[in-house]
Design a protein around this motif. Structure first.
Motif, PDB file in Angstrom:
ATOM      1  N   LEU A   1      13.290 -42.906  48.933  1.00 23.07           N
ATOM      2  CA  LEU A   1      13.162 -42.280  47.620  1.00 23.07           C
ATOM      3  C   LEU A   1      14.214 -41.186  47.478  1.00 23.07           C
ATOM      4  N   ASP A   2      15.036 -41.288  46.435  1.00 24.47           N
ATOM      5  CA  ASP A   2      15.996 -40.227  46.119  1.00 24.47           C
ATOM      6  C   ASP A   2      15.378 -39.311  45.071  1.00 24.47           C
ATOM      7  N   VAL A   3      15.400 -38.016  45.331  1.00 28.68           N
ATOM      8  CA  VAL A   3      14.791 -37.030  44.433  1.00 28.68           C
ATOM      9  C   VAL A   3      15.859 -36.038  43.999  1.00 28.68           C
ATOM     10  N   ASP A   4      16.111 -35.962  42.704  1.00 31.39           N
ATOM     11  CA  ASP A   4      17.037 -34.962  42.159  1.00 31.39           C
ATOM     12  C   ASP A   4      16.249 -33.691  41.877  1.00 31.39           C
ATOM     13  N   VAL A   5      16.750 -32.564  42.393  1.00 34.11           N
ATOM     14  CA  VAL A   5      16.051 -31.293  42.227  1.00 34.11           C
ATOM     15  C   VAL A   5      17.020 -30.208  41.775  1.00 34.11           C
TER      16      VAL A   5
ATOM     17  N   ARG B   1      13.485 -17.449  59.410  1.00 35.44           N
ATOM     18  CA  ARG B   1      13.791 -16.204  58.705  1.00 35.44           C
ATOM     19  C   ARG B   1      13.191 -16.271  57.302  1.00 35.44           C
ATOM     20  N   PRO B   2      12.839 -15.103  56.741  1.00 37.57           N
ATOM     21  CA  PRO B   2      12.231 -15.114  55.406  1.00 37.57           C
ATOM     22  C   PRO B   2      13.263 -15.411  54.317  1.00 37.57           C
ATOM     23  N   ILE B   3      12.912 -16.275  53.392  1.00 37.17           N
ATOM     24  CA  ILE B   3      13.737 -16.568  52.228  1.00 37.17           C
ATOM     25  C   ILE B   3      12.822 -16.644  51.018  1.00 37.17           C
ATOM     26  N   THR B   4      13.425 -16.691  49.832  1.00 33.75           N
ATOM     27  CA  THR B   4      12.647 -16.857  48.604  1.00 33.75           C
ATOM     28  C   THR B   4      13.201 -18.033  47.813  1.00 33.75           C
ATOM     29  N   VAL B   5      12.335 -18.986  47.522  1.00 32.09           N
ATOM     30  CA  VAL B   5      12.680 -20.100  46.635  1.00 32.09           C
ATOM     31  C   VAL B   5      11.939 -19.833  45.330  1.00 32.09           C
ATOM     32  N   SER B   6      12.628 -19.236  44.370  1.00 38.50           N
ATOM     33  CA  SER B   6      11.960 -18.832  43.137  1.00 38.50           C
ATOM     34  C   SER B   6      11.759 -19.989  42.165  1.00 38.50           C
ATOM     35  N   ARG B   7      12.542 -21.062  42.334  1.00 34.10           N
ATOM     36  CA  ARG B   7      12.350 -22.267  41.516  1.00 34.10           C
ATOM     37  C   ARG B   7      12.708 -23.480  42.349  1.00 34.10           C
ATOM     38  N   PHE B   8      11.824 -24.477  42.347  1.00 32.20           N
ATOM     39  CA  PHE B   8      12.062 -25.751  43.034  1.00 32.20           C
ATOM     40  C   PHE B   8      11.527 -26.816  42.087  1.00 32.20           C
ATOM     41  N   GLU B   9      12.411 -27.392  41.289  1.00 32.19           N
ATOM     42  CA  GLU B   9      12.012 -28.260  40.189  1.00 32.19           C
ATOM     43  C   GLU B   9      12.500 -29.694  40.416  1.00 32.19           C
ATOM     44  N   ILE B  10      11.606 -30.638  40.296  1.00 37.06           N
ATOM     45  CA  ILE B  10      11.954 -32.052  40.388  1.00 37.06           C
ATOM     46  C   ILE B  10      12.497 -32.509  39.041  1.00 37.06           C
ATOM     47  N   ARG B  11      13.723 -33.035  39.040  1.00 44.63           N
ATOM     48  CA  ARG B  11      14.337 -33.489  37.792  1.00 44.63           C
ATOM     49  C   ARG B  11      14.262 -35.011  37.617  1.00 44.63           C
ATOM     50  N   ASP B  12      14.302 -35.742  38.715  1.00 47.06           N
ATOM     51  CA  ASP B  12      14.265 -37.202  38.632  1.00 47.06           C
ATOM     52  C   ASP B  12      13.934 -37.755  40.014  1.00 47.06           C
ATOM     53  N   ARG B  13      13.480 -38.985  40.047  1.00 43.32           N
ATOM     54  CA  ARG B  13      13.224 -39.680  41.315  1.00 43.32           C
ATOM     55  C   ARG B  13      13.467 -41.165  41.091  1.00 43.32           C
ATOM     56  N   ARG B  14      13.942 -41.844  42.135  1.00 45.88           N
ATOM     57  CA  ARG B  14      14.208 -43.274  42.027  1.00 45.88           C
ATOM     58  C   ARG B  14      14.109 -43.906  43.415  1.00 45.88           C
ATOM     59  N   SER B  15      13.595 -45.099  43.441  1.00 46.10           N
ATOM     60  CA  SER B  15      13.458 -45.839  44.691  1.00 46.10           C
ATOM     61  C   SER B  15      14.809 -46.421  45.077  1.00 46.10           C
TER      62      SER B  15
ATOM     63  N   LYS C   1      21.278 -17.560  44.251  1.00 40.53           N
ATOM     64  CA  LYS C   1      22.125 -18.700  43.900  1.00 40.53           C
ATOM     65  C   LYS C   1      21.272 -19.840  43.359  1.00 40.53           C
ATOM     66  N   SER C   2      21.902 -20.717  42.578  1.00 43.52           N
ATOM     67  CA  SER C   2      21.232 -21.900  42.040  1.00 43.52           C
ATOM     68  C   SER C   2      22.000 -23.145  42.454  1.00 43.52           C
ATOM     69  N   TYR C   3      21.245 -24.227  42.681  1.00 42.77           N
ATOM     70  CA  TYR C   3      21.851 -25.492  43.113  1.00 42.77           C
ATOM     71  C   TYR C   3      21.181 -26.656  42.407  1.00 42.77           C
ATOM     72  N   ALA C   4      21.961 -27.720  42.201  1.00 41.59           N
ATOM     73  CA  ALA C   4      21.425 -29.034  41.857  1.00 41.59           C
ATOM     74  C   ALA C   4      21.671 -29.911  43.077  1.00 41.59           C
ATOM     75  N   ALA C   5      20.658 -30.645  43.502  1.00 42.66           N
ATOM     76  CA  ALA C   5      20.781 -31.408  44.744  1.00 42.66           C
ATOM     77  C   ALA C   5      20.040 -32.724  44.641  1.00 42.66           C
ATOM     78  N   THR C   6      20.440 -33.665  45.509  1.00 40.10           N
ATOM     79  CA  THR C   6      19.708 -34.915  45.668  1.00 40.10           C
ATOM     80  C   THR C   6      19.213 -35.001  47.104  1.00 40.10           C
ATOM     81  N   ILE C   7      17.912 -35.182  47.252  1.00 40.61           N
ATOM     82  CA  ILE C   7      17.273 -35.288  48.564  1.00 40.61           C
ATOM     83  C   ILE C   7      16.835 -36.736  48.769  1.00 40.61           C
ATOM     84  N   ARG C   8      17.242 -37.320  49.882  1.00 42.30           N
ATOM     85  CA  ARG C   8      16.787 -38.676  50.215  1.00 42.30           C
ATOM     86  C   ARG C   8      15.611 -38.570  51.188  1.00 42.30           C
TER      87      ARG C   8
END
Length: 311
Positions: free
Chosen positions: A177-181, A154-168, A77-84
Motif C-alpha cells: 500500500l502506497d500512502v501519500d501524506v 529523542r523528543p520530537i513534535t509532529v503537529s500534523r500527519f495527514e493522509i492525502r491518498d492511498r493506493r494498492s 518544517k513541512s513535507y509531502a511524502a509517499t510511504i510504502r
C-alpha cells in the motif's frame, strides 16, 4: 608582452537568502557548490540538509546571511511524502535494500489509528543512516561499514500527519500500500523514521519512496527557485532576498535609534519580553536588520550583529 586571457573577476552576489527548489539526485552540498559558482563567492551555506532523493525547499545563506542559518536550522518544517507499507529497508527509504516484505491487508481504520499514534509530542529513534555522530563517526558511515547501530530516542513534535491518498500496489508479487501524506514537524524529525514507525505500528513494515520539503519556517515552496532556472543568472541577477528583508522570517522587534546604536556597539538593552526562548530579529527605525537578539534574560544581548554602529 602576452595578452591576459583570464576572465574578468565577477562581483559577488549581495548578502541575503536564496530559496532553492532542490532537484532529486543532488546532495545539499552539491547545491551549495553550484550556488558558490553562480554567486561568485565561497560564503554560501544551507539551513538543513535534504537527502539526495528528496526535493524541495533548501534555504541558502549568501555572504553575511550565512550567520542567519543557525537560527533557521531549528525552524519547523513541512513535507509531502509517499510511504510504502509492506516492506522495510536498511535505510528506511527506497534507496536501501529490502530486509523484509509482508502482504498488506489492513483492517478499516487501522491506518488512521496508527497515524494518530505518531502525531503530537512523541519519542523518535532517528534513522540508522542519519548524520548523527557516534564517537565521532557518522551513523550512516557505520551502517555502510557493516555495523549495527542503535540510536537513542529523542523528543520530537509532529503537529500534523495527514493522509492525502492511498493506493494498492504490487512489488515482487506482494500486495503493498502506497500512502501519500503531508506532515508538519519540529526540527530534528526524520520523515524516513516516521515511515518506518508507521509500518512497524501496523505490523507490515514501511519505508519512504518519495519526499518533498514544502516549507522551512516562513519559507514555502512557492518562493523556491528551481536550480535549473538560476544557471543563466549572473551573481547580481540571482533572486536573493536582501538581508534587511529576511528579518520577516523571525519574530521581530523594532528598536529605537538609541537601542539600535547600543546593539550596534555590542551592548545590551532591556528585553522587550524577558524569558523569551526564540531568537528575535531586531530592526532599526530605518528598517535595517540590526541583529539577532537573545531576550532570555532581563537584558537583551546580540547573538550576531549585522549593522554595526557608525563610528
Amino acid at each position: 608582452m602576452g595578452t591576459d586571457t583570464r576572465a574578468p573577476r565577477r562581483e559577488p552576489a549581495p548578502d541575503g537568502l536564496l530559496i532553492v527548489d532542490k532537484p532529486g539526485g543532488w546532495t545539499s552540498h552539491d547545491v551549495v557548490a553550484k550556488v558558490r559558482y553562480l554567486a561568485a563567492t565561497r560564503k554560501v551555506g544551507h539551513a538543513g540538509t535534504l537527502d539526495p532523493m528528496a526535493t524541495g525547499v533548501l534555504v541558502l545563506g549568501i555572504g553575511r546571511a550565512t550567520k542567519l542559518l543557525t537560527f533557521l536550522v531549528g525552524c519547523d518544517k513541512s513535507y509531502a511524502a509517499t510511504i510504502r507499507l509492506g516492506a522495510s529497508t536498511v535505510t528506511d527509504d527506497a534507496e536501501g535494500e529490502i530486509t523484509e516484505a509482508t502482504p498488506v491487508d489492513l483492517q478499516p481504520g487501522a491506518l488512521e489509528a496508527a497515524v494518530a499514534g505518531l502525531t503530537g509530542e512523541i519519542q523518535q529513534v532517528p534513522s540508522a543512516v542519519s548524520a548523527i555522530k557516534i564517537d565521532g563517526v557518522r551513523s550512516y558511515a557505520r551502517v555502510r561499514g557493516g555495523e549495527t547501530v542503535a540510536l537513542a530516542a529523542r523528543p520530537i513534535t509532529v503537529s500534523r500527519f495527514e493522509i492525502r491518498d492511498r493506493r494498492s500496489v504490487e512489488a515482487d508479487g506482494i500486495p503493498m500500500l502506497d500512502v501519500d501524506v503531508e506532515v508538519d514537524v519540529s526540527s530534528g524529525t526524520y520523515v524516513r523514521a516516521l515511515a518506518r514507525d508507521l509500518g512497524a505500528a501496523l505490523g507490515v513494515g514501511g519505508h519512504l519512496t518519495a519526499l518533498r520539503r514544502t516549507r522551512v519556517g516562513a519559507f514555502t515552496i512557492d518562493v523556491a527557485h528551481p536550480l535549473s532556472d538560476l544557471e543563466t543568472h549572473g551573481p547580481g541577477e540571482l533572486p536573493i532576498q536582501p538581508l534587511d528583508a529576511t528579518a520577516q522570517a523571525f519574530t521581530r522587534r523594532t528598536l529605537t535609534a538609541d537601542e539600535a546604536r547600543a546593539i550596534g556597539y555590542g551592548q545590551r538593552i532591556p528585553s522587550a519580553q524577558p524569558g523569551r526562548r526564540e531568537p528575535v530579529a531586531a530592526v532599526g527605525p530605518d528598517g535595517r536588520f540590526v541583529a539577532m537578539l537573545d531576550e532570555s534574560g532581563p537584558r537583551a544581548k546580540p547573538h550576531v550583529v549585522f549593522a554595526p554602529a557608525a563610528s
